[in-house]
Write a protein that holds these residues in place. Structure first.
Motif, mmCIF file in Angstrom:
data_model
loop_
_atom_site.group_PDB
_atom_site.id
_atom_site.type_symbol
_atom_site.label_atom_id
_atom_site.label_comp_id
_atom_site.label_asym_id
_atom_site.label_seq_id
_atom_site.Cartn_x
_atom_site.Cartn_y
_atom_site.Cartn_z
ATOM 1 N N SER A 209 16.301 84.282 19.710
ATOM 2 C CA SER A 209 17.716 84.019 19.477
ATOM 3 C C SER A 209 18.579 85.147 20.027
ATOM 4 C CB SER A 209 17.969 83.862 17.970
ATOM 5 O OG SER A 209 19.348 83.871 17.659
ATOM 6 N N THR A 210 19.861 84.835 20.263
ATOM 7 C CA THR A 210 20.830 85.883 20.596
ATOM 8 C C THR A 210 21.200 86.686 19.356
ATOM 9 O OG1 THR A 210 22.794 84.524 20.117
ATOM 10 C CG2 THR A 210 21.845 84.350 22.330
ATOM 11 N N PHE A 211 21.022 86.070 18.179
ATOM 12 C CA PHE A 211 21.410 86.623 16.880
ATOM 13 C C PHE A 211 22.916 86.867 16.789
ATOM 14 C CE2 PHE A 211 16.882 87.154 16.912
ATOM 15 C CZ PHE A 211 16.558 86.658 15.669
ATOM 16 N N TYR A 212 23.645 86.068 17.550
ATOM 17 C CA TYR A 212 25.098 85.999 17.365
ATOM 18 C C TYR A 212 25.350 84.880 16.353
ATOM 19 C CZ TYR A 212 30.080 85.801 18.488
ATOM 20 O OH TYR A 212 31.462 85.837 18.415
ATOM 21 N N SER A 213 25.199 85.225 15.077
ATOM 22 C CA SER A 213 25.252 84.220 14.017
ATOM 23 C C SER A 213 25.526 84.893 12.684
ATOM 24 C CB SER A 213 23.918 83.461 13.948
ATOM 25 O OG SER A 213 23.944 82.454 12.959
ATOM 26 N N ASP A 214 26.033 84.125 11.736
ATOM 27 C CA ASP A 214 26.185 84.644 10.381
ATOM 28 C C ASP A 214 24.827 85.047 9.837
ATOM 29 O OD1 ASP A 214 28.890 84.142 10.429
ATOM 30 O OD2 ASP A 214 28.744 82.217 9.389
ATOM 31 N N TRP A 215 24.797 86.127 9.079
ATOM 32 C CA TRP A 215 23.536 86.642 8.539
ATOM 33 C C TRP A 215 22.833 85.609 7.661
ATOM 34 C CZ3 TRP A 215 19.901 89.832 9.527
ATOM 35 C CH2 TRP A 215 18.985 90.200 8.542
ATOM 36 N N LYS A 216 23.594 84.760 6.984
ATOM 37 C CA LYS A 216 22.975 83.762 6.100
ATOM 38 C C LYS A 216 22.057 82.818 6.878
ATOM 39 C CE LYS A 216 26.869 80.523 6.367
ATOM 40 N NZ LYS A 216 27.922 79.802 5.610
ATOM 41 N N ASN A 217 22.403 82.538 8.139
ATOM 42 C CA ASN A 217 21.566 81.659 8.961
ATOM 43 C C ASN A 217 20.263 82.332 9.368
ATOM 44 O OD1 ASN A 217 23.479 79.569 8.964
ATOM 45 N ND2 ASN A 217 24.556 80.462 10.725
ATOM 46 N N ILE A 218 20.290 83.646 9.435
ATOM 47 C CA ILE A 218 19.101 84.427 9.795
ATOM 48 C C ILE A 218 18.236 84.669 8.571
ATOM 49 C CG2 ILE A 218 18.305 86.624 10.761
ATOM 50 C CD1 ILE A 218 21.118 86.770 12.156
ATOM 51 N N LEU B 9 19.593 79.306 16.283
ATOM 52 C CA LEU B 9 20.360 79.515 15.058
ATOM 53 C C LEU B 9 21.559 78.579 14.969
ATOM 54 C CD1 LEU B 9 20.259 83.395 14.667
ATOM 55 C CD2 LEU B 9 18.878 81.678 13.502
ATOM 56 N N VAL B 10 21.955 77.982 16.093
ATOM 57 C CA VAL B 10 22.993 76.948 16.061
ATOM 58 C C VAL B 10 22.503 75.751 15.247
ATOM 59 C CG1 VAL B 10 24.337 75.346 17.489
ATOM 60 C CG2 VAL B 10 24.007 77.705 18.245
ATOM 61 N N GLN B 11 21.189 75.537 15.235
ATOM 62 C CA GLN B 11 20.572 74.461 14.451
ATOM 63 C C GLN B 11 19.630 75.064 13.408
ATOM 64 O OE1 GLN B 11 19.331 70.858 16.651
ATOM 65 N NE2 GLN B 11 19.891 71.927 18.548
ATOM 66 N N SER B 12 20.147 76.023 12.665
ATOM 67 C CA SER B 12 19.293 76.810 11.765
ATOM 68 C C SER B 12 18.646 75.977 10.657
ATOM 69 C CB SER B 12 20.092 77.967 11.148
ATOM 70 O OG SER B 12 21.184 77.477 10.377
ATOM 71 N N ASP B 13 19.315 74.949 10.171
ATOM 72 C CA ASP B 13 18.720 74.119 9.116
ATOM 73 C C ASP B 13 17.496 73.373 9.636
ATOM 74 O OD1 ASP B 13 20.600 74.897 7.234
ATOM 75 O OD2 ASP B 13 21.928 73.198 7.624
ATOM 76 N N PHE B 14 17.582 72.896 10.861
ATOM 77 C CA PHE B 14 16.439 72.218 11.478
ATOM 78 C C PHE B 14 15.287 73.209 11.675
ATOM 79 C CE2 PHE B 14 14.154 71.208 15.443
ATOM 80 C CZ PHE B 14 13.584 69.996 15.077
ATOM 81 N N VAL B 15 15.588 74.400 12.160
ATOM 82 C CA VAL B 15 14.550 75.416 12.370
ATOM 83 C C VAL B 15 13.892 75.784 11.047
ATOM 84 C CG1 VAL B 15 14.075 77.759 13.193
ATOM 85 C CG2 VAL B 15 15.710 76.328 14.410
ATOM 86 N N LEU B 16 14.689 75.890 9.988
ATOM 87 C CA LEU B 16 14.144 76.226 8.672
ATOM 88 C C LEU B 16 13.105 75.196 8.233
ATOM 89 C CD1 LEU B 16 14.164 77.923 6.072
ATOM 90 C CD2 LEU B 16 16.087 76.517 5.279
ATOM 91 N N GLU B 17 13.441 73.935 8.354
ATOM 92 C CA GLU B 17 12.504 72.896 7.924
ATOM 93 C C GLU B 17 11.266 72.856 8.817
ATOM 94 O OE1 GLU B 17 12.764 71.217 5.072
ATOM 95 O OE2 GLU B 17 14.489 72.546 4.803
ATOM 96 N N LEU B 18 11.458 73.085 10.102
ATOM 97 C CA LEU B 18 10.324 73.106 11.028
ATOM 98 C C LEU B 18 9.392 74.270 10.704
ATOM 99 C CD1 LEU B 18 9.070 71.912 13.693
ATOM 100 C CD2 LEU B 18 10.351 73.700 14.890
ATOM 101 N N PHE B 19 9.961 75.442 10.480
ATOM 102 C CA PHE B 19 9.142 76.628 10.183
ATOM 103 C C PHE B 19 8.443 76.503 8.822
ATOM 104 C CE2 PHE B 19 10.918 80.225 13.098
ATOM 105 C CZ PHE B 19 10.539 79.487 14.196
ATOM 106 N N LYS B 20 9.108 75.915 7.871
ATOM 107 C CA LYS B 20 8.456 75.686 6.572
ATOM 108 C C LYS B 20 7.211 74.817 6.761
ATOM 109 C CE LYS B 20 12.297 76.016 3.250
ATOM 110 N NZ LYS B 20 13.158 75.243 2.307
ATOM 111 N N LYS B 21 7.349 73.783 7.570
ATOM 112 C CA LYS B 21 6.223 72.886 7.818
ATOM 113 C C LYS B 21 5.112 73.615 8.568
ATOM 114 C CE LYS B 21 4.670 68.715 7.252
ATOM 115 N NZ LYS B 21 4.452 68.180 5.891
ATOM 116 N N CYS B 22 5.489 74.445 9.532
ATOM 117 C CA CYS B 22 4.487 75.226 10.270
ATOM 118 C C CYS B 22 3.714 76.149 9.335
ATOM 119 C CB CYS B 22 5.164 76.051 11.366
ATOM 120 S SG CYS B 22 5.713 75.096 12.793
ATOM 121 N N LYS B 23 4.412 76.823 8.441
ATOM 122 C CA LYS B 23 3.736 77.760 7.533
ATOM 123 C C LYS B 23 2.823 77.017 6.558
ATOM 124 C CE LYS B 23 4.017 81.286 8.254
ATOM 125 N NZ LYS B 23 3.322 81.976 9.366
ATOM 126 N N GLU B 24 3.222 75.807 6.147
ATOM 127 C CA GLU B 24 2.346 74.987 5.291
ATOM 128 C C GLU B 24 1.022 74.702 5.983
ATOM 129 O OE1 GLU B 24 4.368 71.427 4.228
ATOM 130 O OE2 GLU B 24 5.940 72.456 3.079
#
Length: 315
Positions: A166-175, A142-157
């Motif tokens: 994750s530890t889930f020690y993060s702002d909810w918006k990142n989750i 979640l420290v690199q949440s934007d990268f994970v988002l793009e990677l997961f989008k590609k995986c789902k495609e």
């Protein structure tokens, strides 16, 4: 295209999610757990690690010092490289490139989403046959949440199952932004006592627990883990409080609770980074400790929480 800083990629792993998986370990973590086996994941920056036993010697080589753009950064003892002055080091990695014996290891590498996908696609047939997929871990992805988002989008495609550990020690918006593209969530629950959590991990647990409650309401598929650390969080007060939280605050919406028995791992990595290993003096009787872990698992199962010892899920 988004780039991430990856410090390891493991193929054909079976520990972090179902089936055969490709697991990407990303740098950056907000916690500093005393027992962490991946200290190279803490900083988001690419770093050099020193493995002095591999050093050829200053007299025979000295390529690292020649390449270094700073003065008095590399420290030698009896002709062998032993450490790096981290305050002076710019993490340029020129010493790593120059070292012929891999006495200096580069922790971390910038990778694009497509570069990661090229590796992931190699094992797509294995995912389909085993029910596996891709897991991102760390550090904390979640420290690199934007990268994970793009990677997961590609995986789902490409119809590849995704898991975020994750530890889930993060702002909810990142989750929240990851949830539409995430099939499985894995998180630790280390302590219920906030002061002990702060003492042994460096942060309070309020944000983590709040996010776990929110995730349970999202109907997310969740695997929870307790790293069972002897004489630190294996007391029944903590175990009972954890069971109460899962049952009452998460509505027992956890697919599996996994107990991970403490192992002394990663000590060489600490040395390579010049970081003290806080668990060095921990001595345990493996047989009696494992018996206690099994008793803890029995307690959770008696409370109606599906609990297993280890990371491999069983039917």
């Amino acid at each position: 295209m988004q780039e991430g800083i990856v410090f390891n990629i493991q193929r054909f792993t079976i520990h972090d999610g179902p089936g055969l998986r490709t697991e990407l370990f990303l740098k950056g973590c907000p916690l500093r757990c005393d027992w962490c086996s991946n200290p190279e994941s803490w900083s988001i920056n690419i770093q050099p690690g020193v493995y002095k036993k591999k050093c050829i010697s200053y007299k025979k080589c000295a390529e690292c010092e020649t390449a270094c753009q700073e003065k008095n950064v590399l420290k030698f003892y009896r002709g062998k490289l032993i450490e790096i002055d981290r305050e002076k080091c710019s993490n340029c990695m020129k010493c790593t490139d120059a070292c012929p014996s891999e006495a200096i290891k580069q922790w971390g590498k910038k990778m694009s989403v497509e570069e990661c996908m090229e590796i992931i696609r190699k094992d797509k047939g294995y995912y389909e046959r085993s029910g596996g997929g891709v897991t991102v871990s760390g550090g904390d992805p979640l420290v690199q949440s934007d990268f994970v988002l793009e990677l997961f989008k590609k995986c789902k495609e490409e119809n590849i199952q995704t898991c975020c550990e994750s530890t889930f020690y993060s702002d909810w918006k990142n989750i929240e932004k990851l949830l539409p593209y995430t099939d499985l969530i894995i998180s630790d629950i280390k302590f219920m006592d906030r002061e002990k959590h702060k003492q042994y991990t460096g942060v309070y647990n309020d944000l983590i627990l709040e996010n776990l409650k929110k995730l349970s309401k999202e109907k997310s598929e969740i695997i929870l883990r307790i790293p069972v650390i002897p004489n630190i969080n294996d007391d029944m007060e903590n175990i009972k409080s954890t069971a109460d939280f899962i049952l009452n605050e998460m509505n027992n919406s956890v697919r599996t609770l996994q107990l991970l028995s403490f192992m002394r791992l990663g000590e060489e990595k600490y040395t390579s980074l010049g970081i003290p290993y806080k668990m060095e003096n921990v001595k345990i009787n493996r047989r009696s400790f494992q018996k206690k872990v099994n008793e803890i698992a029995k307690y959770f199962n008696e409370r109606g929480i599906h609990c297993l010892v280890g990371t491999k899920e069983k039917e």
